[in-house]
Design an enzyme around this catalytic site. Structure first.
Site, PDB file in Angstrom:
ATOM      1  N   GLY A   5       0.823  -1.213   0.000  1.00 27.35           N
ATOM      2  CA  GLY A   5       0.000   0.000   0.000  1.00 27.35           C
ATOM      3  C   GLY A   5       0.853   1.258   0.000  1.00 27.35           C
ATOM      4  O   GLY A   5       2.091   1.199  -0.072  1.00 27.35           O
ATOM      5  N   PHE A   6       0.180   2.379   0.107  1.00 24.71           N
ATOM      6  CA  PHE A   6       0.849   3.681   0.091  1.00 24.71           C
ATOM      7  C   PHE A   6       1.819   3.802   1.286  1.00 24.71           C
ATOM      8  O   PHE A   6       3.047   3.834   1.100  1.00 24.71           O
ATOM      9  CB  PHE A   6      -0.240   4.769   0.098  1.00 24.71           C
ATOM     10  CG  PHE A   6       0.200   6.109   0.569  1.00 24.71           C
ATOM     11  CD1 PHE A   6       1.313   6.732   0.009  1.00 24.71           C
ATOM     12  CD2 PHE A   6      -0.490   6.765   1.590  1.00 24.71           C
ATOM     13  CE1 PHE A   6       1.723   7.982   0.452  1.00 24.71           C
ATOM     14  CE2 PHE A   6      -0.083   8.005   2.032  1.00 24.71           C
ATOM     15  CZ  PHE A   6       1.024   8.612   1.469  1.00 24.71           C
ATOM     16  N   VAL A   7       1.317   3.814   2.497  1.00 19.87           N
ATOM     17  CA  VAL A   7       2.198   3.977   3.663  1.00 19.87           C
ATOM     18  C   VAL A   7       3.096   2.751   3.827  1.00 19.87           C
ATOM     19  O   VAL A   7       4.304   2.871   4.072  1.00 19.87           O
ATOM     20  CB  VAL A   7       1.374   4.200   4.959  1.00 19.87           C
ATOM     21  CG1 VAL A   7       2.300   4.268   6.165  1.00 19.87           C
ATOM     22  CG2 VAL A   7       0.535   5.470   4.867  1.00 19.87           C
ATOM     23  N   ASN A  63      -2.892  -8.419   0.317  1.00 20.75           N
ATOM     24  CA  ASN A  63      -3.765  -9.117  -0.642  1.00 20.75           C
ATOM     25  C   ASN A  63      -3.963  -8.311  -1.928  1.00 20.75           C
ATOM     26  O   ASN A  63      -4.780  -8.676  -2.767  1.00 20.75           O
ATOM     27  CB  ASN A  63      -5.127  -9.443  -0.004  1.00 20.75           C
ATOM     28  CG  ASN A  63      -5.948  -8.199   0.280  1.00 20.75           C
ATOM     29  OD1 ASN A  63      -5.472  -7.072   0.115  1.00 20.75           O
ATOM     30  ND2 ASN A  63      -7.183  -8.393   0.720  1.00 20.75           N
ATOM     31  N   GLY A  82      -3.702  -2.093  -2.521  1.00 17.93           N
ATOM     32  CA  GLY A  82      -2.263  -1.938  -2.761  1.00 17.93           C
ATOM     33  C   GLY A  82      -1.895  -2.379  -4.162  1.00 17.93           C
ATOM     34  O   GLY A  82      -2.683  -3.015  -4.854  1.00 17.93           O
ATOM     35  N   ASN A 127      -4.857 -11.668  14.266  1.00 22.51           N
ATOM     36  CA  ASN A 127      -3.777 -12.490  13.705  1.00 22.51           C
ATOM     37  C   ASN A 127      -2.416 -11.809  13.866  1.00 22.51           C
ATOM     38  O   ASN A 127      -1.414 -12.455  14.173  1.00 22.51           O
ATOM     39  CB  ASN A 127      -4.048 -12.782  12.218  1.00 22.51           C
ATOM     40  CG  ASN A 127      -5.176 -13.777  12.033  1.00 22.51           C
ATOM     41  OD1 ASN A 127      -5.395 -14.639  12.884  1.00 22.51           O
ATOM     42  ND2 ASN A 127      -5.905 -13.656  10.928  1.00 22.51           N
ATOM     43  N   ALA A 155      -1.355   0.483  13.147  1.00 19.63           N
ATOM     44  CA  ALA A 155      -1.845   1.675  12.457  1.00 19.63           C
ATOM     45  C   ALA A 155      -3.293   1.928  12.866  1.00 19.63           C
ATOM     46  O   ALA A 155      -4.204   1.209  12.455  1.00 19.63           O
ATOM     47  CB  ALA A 155      -1.760   1.485  10.942  1.00 19.63           C
ATOM     48  N   TYR A 203     -15.134   1.094   9.387  1.00 13.87           N
ATOM     49  CA  TYR A 203     -13.726   1.489   9.488  1.00 13.87           C
ATOM     50  C   TYR A 203     -13.424   2.011  10.897  1.00 13.87           C
ATOM     51  O   TYR A 203     -12.540   1.488  11.592  1.00 13.87           O
ATOM     52  CB  TYR A 203     -13.424   2.555   8.444  1.00 13.87           C
ATOM     53  CG  TYR A 203     -11.982   3.030   8.406  1.00 13.87           C
ATOM     54  CD1 TYR A 203     -10.978   2.236   7.858  1.00 13.87           C
ATOM     55  CD2 TYR A 203     -11.628   4.285   8.901  1.00 13.87           C
ATOM     56  CE1 TYR A 203      -9.652   2.676   7.809  1.00 13.87           C
ATOM     57  CE2 TYR A 203     -10.306   4.728   8.850  1.00 13.87           C
ATOM     58  CZ  TYR A 203      -9.322   3.925   8.304  1.00 13.87           C
ATOM     59  OH  TYR A 203      -8.023   4.363   8.258  1.00 13.87           O
ATOM     60  N   LYS A 226     -11.220   0.046  13.804  1.00 16.04           N
ATOM     61  CA  LYS A 226      -9.942   0.604  14.256  1.00 16.04           C
ATOM     62  C   LYS A 226      -9.961   0.795  15.773  1.00 16.04           C
ATOM     63  O   LYS A 226      -8.961   0.551  16.454  1.00 16.04           O
ATOM     64  CB  LYS A 226      -9.663   1.941  13.565  1.00 16.04           C
ATOM     65  CG  LYS A 226      -9.249   1.814  12.105  1.00 16.04           C
ATOM     66  CD  LYS A 226      -7.843   1.241  11.952  1.00 16.04           C
ATOM     67  CE  LYS A 226      -7.372   1.307  10.518  1.00 16.04           C
ATOM     68  NZ  LYS A 226      -6.040   0.685  10.329  1.00 16.04           N
TER      69      LYS A 226
HETATM   70  P1  NAD Z   1      -3.595   1.816   1.131  1.00 15.29           P
HETATM   71  O1  NAD Z   1      -4.940   1.402   0.691  1.00 15.29           O
HETATM   72  O2  NAD Z   1      -2.662   2.403   0.137  1.00 15.29           O
HETATM   73  O3  NAD Z   1      -2.839   0.608   1.835  1.00 15.29           O
HETATM   74  C1  NAD Z   1      -3.506  -0.429   2.524  1.00 15.29           C
HETATM   75  C2  NAD Z   1      -2.866  -1.757   2.125  1.00 15.29           C
HETATM   76  O4  NAD Z   1      -3.457  -2.816   2.890  1.00 15.29           O
HETATM   77  C3  NAD Z   1      -3.069  -2.093   0.656  1.00 15.29           C
HETATM   78  O5  NAD Z   1      -1.852  -2.514   0.091  1.00 15.29           O
HETATM   79  C4  NAD Z   1      -4.100  -3.212   0.691  1.00 15.29           C
HETATM   80  O6  NAD Z   1      -3.990  -4.079  -0.440  1.00 15.29           O
HETATM   81  C5  NAD Z   1      -3.762  -3.888   1.994  1.00 15.29           C
HETATM   82  N1  NAD Z   1      -4.879  -4.648   2.567  1.00 15.29           N
HETATM   83  C6  NAD Z   1      -6.134  -4.203   2.836  1.00 15.29           C
HETATM   84  N2  NAD Z   1      -6.861  -5.197   3.365  1.00 15.29           N
HETATM   85  C7  NAD Z   1      -6.052  -6.272   3.453  1.00 15.29           C
HETATM   86  C8  NAD Z   1      -6.231  -7.609   3.906  1.00 15.29           C
HETATM   87  N3  NAD Z   1      -7.402  -8.038   4.426  1.00 15.29           N
HETATM   88  N4  NAD Z   1      -5.172  -8.463   3.836  1.00 15.29           N
HETATM   89  C9  NAD Z   1      -3.989  -8.049   3.337  1.00 15.29           C
HETATM   90  N5  NAD Z   1      -3.754  -6.804   2.878  1.00 15.29           N
HETATM   91  C10 NAD Z   1      -4.787  -5.929   2.938  1.00 15.29           C
HETATM   92  O7  NAD Z   1      -3.835   2.845   2.360  1.00 15.29           O
HETATM   93  P2  NAD Z   1      -2.774   3.616   3.278  1.00 15.29           P
HETATM   94  O8  NAD Z   1      -3.144   5.033   3.269  1.00 15.29           O
HETATM   95  O9  NAD Z   1      -1.392   3.222   2.932  1.00 15.29           O
HETATM   96  O10 NAD Z   1      -3.138   3.040   4.717  1.00 15.29           O
HETATM   97  C11 NAD Z   1      -2.268   2.168   5.417  1.00 15.29           C
HETATM   98  C12 NAD Z   1      -2.694   2.069   6.870  1.00 15.29           C
HETATM   99  O11 NAD Z   1      -2.602   3.359   7.498  1.00 15.29           O
HETATM  100  C13 NAD Z   1      -4.133   1.603   7.064  1.00 15.29           C
HETATM  101  O12 NAD Z   1      -4.198   0.760   8.199  1.00 15.29           O
HETATM  102  C14 NAD Z   1      -4.889   2.886   7.323  1.00 15.29           C
HETATM  103  O13 NAD Z   1      -6.044   2.674   8.091  1.00 15.29           O
HETATM  104  C15 NAD Z   1      -3.840   3.685   8.081  1.00 15.29           C
HETATM  105  N6  NAD Z   1      -4.098   5.146   7.974  1.00 15.29           N
HETATM  106  C16 NAD Z   1      -3.726   5.831   6.851  1.00 15.29           C
HETATM  107  C17 NAD Z   1      -4.010   7.184   6.787  1.00 15.29           C
HETATM  108  C18 NAD Z   1      -3.596   8.020   5.611  1.00 15.29           C
HETATM  109  O14 NAD Z   1      -3.909   9.216   5.600  1.00 15.29           O
HETATM  110  N7  NAD Z   1      -2.899   7.521   4.623  1.00 15.29           N
HETATM  111  C19 NAD Z   1      -4.687   7.824   7.828  1.00 15.29           C
HETATM  112  C20 NAD Z   1      -5.078   7.068   8.932  1.00 15.29           C
HETATM  113  C21 NAD Z   1      -4.762   5.729   9.008  1.00 15.29           C
END
Ligand code: NAD
Ligand code: UDP
Length: 319
Positions: free
Chosen positions: A14-16, A36, A40, A102, A117, A148, A152
């Protein structure tokens, strides 16, 4: 490989997560990503050329595969875009409940540290401004954001339970709106939407009257804060910290700034405000600044310029 600490990053594609993978590899870790590829993308990791890295296609709500010894678990898997909250509500709720269980079990088994997170969404529509970690929030239990927000909140409660009952070292980051390269142009969150709209010459879709606020943090600042928290002494165990930027802007002002950074004929188009969209949001950063030597350094204009550059490359590549 022997002797190197092993970090597991859920959501590593994913992004972060992909930026965390880079940061951990740069510091010599052996890194495994479990993802998965729902939101991402494999392209977020295609630059990684290291024998210390492996990427496994796995849904974290299913039991984890055998990974060998693990020293730290960064649990970042979860869709995070409100655009997905309706279509993927059940998946999101399962990811942040079964998936978190898990991740915590994996940490318990390996005596690993967990970096969980969480999100500013645990504060819901805040009645306290800015939001300190001690604020319990104002979440609508049955609203469209609830799968969501509430999962969380459950993740946090489960992390505290593992800390108290089993002594697992859990550290929770409440992440405020973060943006930067590798967000998907189709993600649906405001910065990827505005930047891709402006680059295409489309009008920017402002929801509501644009007076709602957010505080946008550039991804390198977020990752630096997360890593500092993870590496802090054990008295940081069990802590929860806000991580984000204190610079609050209205969504209208953000749209104007994007239109300044990108030369375009686009203007603004107003669309309805989604239900339960928070009116204001800004982190109180007193606690993290007290505990860690960390403060955000990248201003919004600089961060937007870097993001635009990355999006431009990606959108050009699509032509
Ligand atoms: P994103 O959608 O780019 O990344 C999430 C990743 O998790 C993706 O690669 C996705 O494929 C994977 N994923 C989702 N469900 C899954 C599952 N059941 N099994 C395996 N992989 C799974 O979003 P992001 O912005 O990078 O967010 C990453 C984390 O940071 C998340 O937990 C999100 O809640 C948290 N977060 C992000 C922000 C933000 O502003 N970017 C703010 C608050 C919290
Ligand atoms: N938003 C907007 N236009 C868009 C996408 C989002 O005006 O194309 C608004 C949204 O209504 C919210 C803010 O921008 O007030 C931030 O939305 P985002 O989905 O990025 O994250 P949120 O903080 O709401 O989880």
């Amino acid at each position: 490989m022997m002797g190197r600490p092993h970090a597991l990053v859920t959501g590593g594609a994913g992004f972060v997560g992909s930026h965390l993978v880079d940061s951990l590899l740069a510091d010599g870790y052996q890194v495994t990503s479990l993802d998965n590829f729902g939101s991402g993308r494999a392209t977020n990791l295609e630059h990684v050329d290291s024998e210390r890295f492996r990427s496994l296609d796995h849904d974290v709500s299913e039991p984890f595969p055998d990974l060998g010894p693990v020293d730290s678990v960064y649990h970042f898997a979860s869709r995070a875009s409100p655009a997905d909250f309706e279509t993927h509500a059940v998946e999101i709720a399962r990811t942040n409940s079964l998936g978190t269980a898990n991740a915590l079990e994996c940490a318990r088994e390996h005596d690993a540290t967990v970096i969980l997170a969480s999100t500013s969404e645990v504060y819901g529509e805040p009645e306290v401004h800015p939001q300190p970690e001690s604020y319990n929030g104002n979440v609508t239990v049955r609203g469209p954001r609830a799968p969501y927000d509430e999962s969380k909140r459950f993740s946090e409660a489960l992390a505290v339970a593992y800390e108290q009952q089993y002594g697992v070292d859990t550290r929770t980051v409440r992440i405020f709106n973060t943006y930067g390269p590798r967000m998907s142009p189709t993600d649906g969150r405001v910065i990827p939407n505005f930047v891709s709209q402006a680059l295409r010459g489309d009008d920017l879709t402002v929801y509501g009257d644009g007076s709602q606020t957010r505080s946008f943090c550039y991804v390198s600042d977020l990752v630096a804060g997360i890593r500092a928290f993870a590496d802090a002494p054990t008295d940081a165990a069990g802590e929860v910290l806000n991580v984000g930027s204190p610079d609050e802007v209205t969504i209208s002002a953000l749209a104007e700034l994007v239109l300044e950074v990108i030369e375009t004929d686009s203007s603004v188009r107003y669309e309805p405000l989604p239900q339960d969209d928070p009116t204001i949001r800004r982190p109180d950063l007193s606690r993290i600044e007290q505990l860690l030597e960390w403060t955000p350094t990248v201003d919004l204009e600089t961060g937007l310029e870097r993001t635009v550059e990355a999006f431009r490359d990606e959108l050009d590549g699509d032509d």
